[in-house]
Scaffold this active site. Sequence first.
Site: not given
Length: 263
Positions: A18-20, A15, A140, A153
């Site tokens: 980015g998204i975190g 975190s 995702s 992935y």
Amino acid sequence: MSIDLTGKTALVTASSAGIGFAIALRLAEAGAEVIVNGRSEDSVARAVAEINAQVEDAARGIVADAADEAGAATLVAEAGRVDVLVNNLGIFEAAEALEIDDAAWRRFFETNVLSGVRLTRELLPQMIRRGWGRVLNIASDSAVVIPAEMIHYGTSKTAVLGASRGFAKAAAGTGVTVNAVIAGPTHTPGVEEFVAQVVGRDLPWDDAQREFMRTARPQSLLGRLIEPSEIANMVVYLASPLASATTGAAVRVDGGYVDSIVP
């Protein structure tokens, strides 16, 4: 409706950016004490300082690699009580399907799947004992629509959906919910690099992004990359008491990328 997480402690893996980071900031804005996690002292310190500059004394940091057993143990020991666990850590890269070796497959499952499984296994029991808690796994669109250019992935994220559903069953009837968030193509530094791998490095960013969405992600109804804050908004809702009836779910924030009429 307002979301109030005052008195709750949230641990968000990976975190510091980015998204975190967007998730950590939104949780702090909702009143939670947030534990920022990353592998670098500097990046964690910067993220904690940035969050605390916006929400006073809302964040603290733990430097640990959540992808291995020792790092997970450090996180659990130093975090203490955790009410909201957000398993955000994940890696991705483009690779030819027939050229992905065993080491790469193991690395992707260790990082993308087992990191969250380990922390959930350790922290879910304490939530169950208290009768309240939230576990959120960042999945995702690639879990559902396996991309030809990174099947390792996509397959790892499919496993995340399965683990989320299974842990939700383990917490059935306890007041603890476990959900997955299916994030669509999102604008992060890592994705900028991925876009460059896919469409080349000669185009300016705006042109490269449009070309990537047109050629590699044409089924997106949004027609653009999603911003990290848009993922964070859904995570904060699912982390709140308002989402008490949502568990075992895979909730999409994908810009309509997954061609389905059901979540």
